[in-house]
Motif scaffolding. Structure first.
Motif, short mmCIF file in Angstrom:
data_model
loop_
_atom_site.label_atom_id
_atom_site.label_comp_id
_atom_site.label_asym_id
_atom_site.label_seq_id
_atom_site.Cartn_x
_atom_site.Cartn_y
_atom_site.Cartn_z
N MET A 1 0.86 -1.20 0.00
CA MET A 1 0.00 0.00 0.00
C MET A 1 0.89 1.24 0.00
SD MET A 1 -2.88 1.22 2.80
CE MET A 1 -3.86 -0.24 2.56
N SER A 2 0.63 2.18 -0.92
CA SER A 2 1.45 3.38 -1.01
C SER A 2 1.17 4.32 0.15
CB SER A 2 1.18 4.11 -2.34
OG SER A 2 -0.13 4.62 -2.35
N VAL A 3 2.09 5.28 0.33
CA VAL A 3 1.94 6.24 1.42
C VAL A 3 0.68 7.07 1.27
CG1 VAL A 3 3.00 8.24 2.51
CG2 VAL A 3 4.42 6.31 1.85
N ASN A 4 0.44 7.57 0.03
CA ASN A 4 -0.74 8.40 -0.18
C ASN A 4 -2.02 7.61 0.07
OD1 ASN A 4 0.74 10.68 -0.84
ND2 ASN A 4 0.87 10.13 -3.00
N LEU A 174 14.02 8.30 6.28
CA LEU A 174 15.01 7.29 5.94
C LEU A 174 14.36 6.07 5.29
CD1 LEU A 174 17.39 7.33 9.06
CD2 LEU A 174 17.98 7.96 6.72
N ALA A 175 13.15 5.73 5.74
CA ALA A 175 12.47 4.55 5.22
C ALA A 175 11.93 4.76 3.81
CB ALA A 175 11.33 4.15 6.16
N GLU A 180 11.34 3.03 -4.68
CA GLU A 180 11.37 3.11 -6.14
C GLU A 180 10.72 4.38 -6.67
OE1 GLU A 180 10.39 0.63 -4.37
OE2 GLU A 180 11.68 -1.10 -4.85
N PHE A 181 9.61 4.79 -6.09
CA PHE A 181 8.94 5.97 -6.63
C PHE A 181 9.74 7.24 -6.39
CE2 PHE A 181 7.20 5.08 -2.42
CZ PHE A 181 7.31 6.30 -1.77
N ALA A 185 11.33 9.65 -9.34
CA ALA A 185 11.20 11.11 -9.37
C ALA A 185 12.54 11.78 -9.60
CB ALA A 185 10.57 11.59 -8.06
N ARG A 186 13.60 11.24 -9.01
CA ARG A 186 14.92 11.81 -9.22
C ARG A 186 15.34 11.65 -10.69
NH1 ARG A 186 16.35 8.78 -4.40
NH2 ARG A 186 16.36 10.14 -2.57
N VAL A 187 15.08 10.46 -11.24
CA VAL A 187 15.44 10.21 -12.64
C VAL A 187 14.68 11.16 -13.57
CG1 VAL A 187 15.35 8.52 -14.51
CG2 VAL A 187 16.08 7.82 -12.22
#
Length: 289
Positions: A1-4, A174-175, A180-181, A185-187
């Motif tokens: 389950m994603s954070v959002n 840190l977690a 991956e998401f 976003a950095r990429v």
């Protein structure tokens, strides 16, 4: 389950709270409303004295015909008015302290958890040094240096609380920072600010909210402790701690002076603690309420 998804599911999970949660929430709301609308409930000035009405037990009738539902103290002040005014003081100090300390802890925790390196090292070592001192003793030291006032109490308590929020936020950051998401976003070229606001911050909000809820109750106890020692709000302002201190010499003959604010403080803090525990369970998708 994603954070959002977890954040969006939190209100739905809170809807299935058990009976103890409703009782705790009702108790907190009752005290908050009583503190806000105290002058309408008890039209007595907490600072007004009446020597002729001193040390009256609960339910006694005053010289002006009014009823002192919680009795009066050694100078004739109405204890109910003292309790209601003390609720406003405690609630104001607790909320402002949590907002100030939580904001500082959120910012420093995000910097330490996301960027790491020297920023993490400096912030973590400062926090470790501060945690080596008992928070209440540190607050007493700061309040003694700054002097008795509500602003100084807030400053002293906020200084002792920021590290708790910073450690909670740092652990959450840190977690998430290597998920991956976040890497995607950095990429895609997202800036650090966008990543922090869009991906890191939402993961920190549920544990931060739980910590803030618990710290409200603990801050109320700390404020009462400082006021009990004479290092809190000035004597002209009502406080549960100062009222308890005034009643300690009358425990045998006028127990209600210390018992009323003490019972109110204990009831509110326990109720807030129950809400904090249930909020923690509601924010954890692996926990069933």
């Amino acid at each position: 389950m994603s954070v959002n998804t977890q954040v969006r599911a939190l209100p739905r999970r809170l809807g299935g709270l058990p009976l103890r949660a409703h009782l705790a929430l009702g108790t907190v709301l009752l005290f908050v409303l009583a503190g806000l609308f105290g002058p309408l409930l008890a039209p007595f000035d907490a600072a007004v004295t009446s020597p002729v009405d001193r040390l009256l037990p609960p339910g006694s009738r005053l010289s002006d015909g009014a009823v002192a539902w919680l009795g009066t103290n050694q100078v004739g002040q109405d204890i109910l008015a003292e309790v209601l005014a003390g609720m406003r003081t405690s609630l104001t100090v607790a909320l402002v302290t949590v907002v100030v300390g939580g904001s500082a802890g959120l910012l420093l925790g995000l910097l330490a958890g996301y960027f790491g390196g020297w920023a993490d090292g400096i912030i973590s070592r400062i926090g470790d040094i501060q945690l080596a001192f008992p928070s209440l003793l540190l607050a007493i030291l700061l309040a003694g240096v700054l002097g008795p006032s509500m602003v100084n109490v807030i400053i002293a308590l906020a200084v002792t609380r920021w590290v708790i929020f910073a450690r909670v936020v740092r652990g959450s950051a840190l977690a998430v920072r290597d998920r991956e998401f976040v890497d995607s976003a950095r990429v895609m070229g997202a800036s650090h600010g966008r990543i922090l606001l869009t991906y890191i911050l939402p993961s920190c909000l549920p544990p931060l909210l739980v910590a803030a809820t618990v710290q409200v109750g603990l801050t109320m106890v700390a404020e009462a402790s400082l006021s009990f020692l004479g290092l809190g709000v000035p004597a002209s302002q009502a406080s549960w701690g100062s009222t308890i201190a005034e009643g300690r010499d009358y425990l045998a003959s006028a127990w209600w002076i210390a018992a009323a604010p003490g019972a109110a403080l204990a009831l509110v803090v326990v109720s807030i603690g129950i809400l904090g525990d249930l909020l923690r369970d509601a924010s954890d998708p692996m926990t069933e309420l």
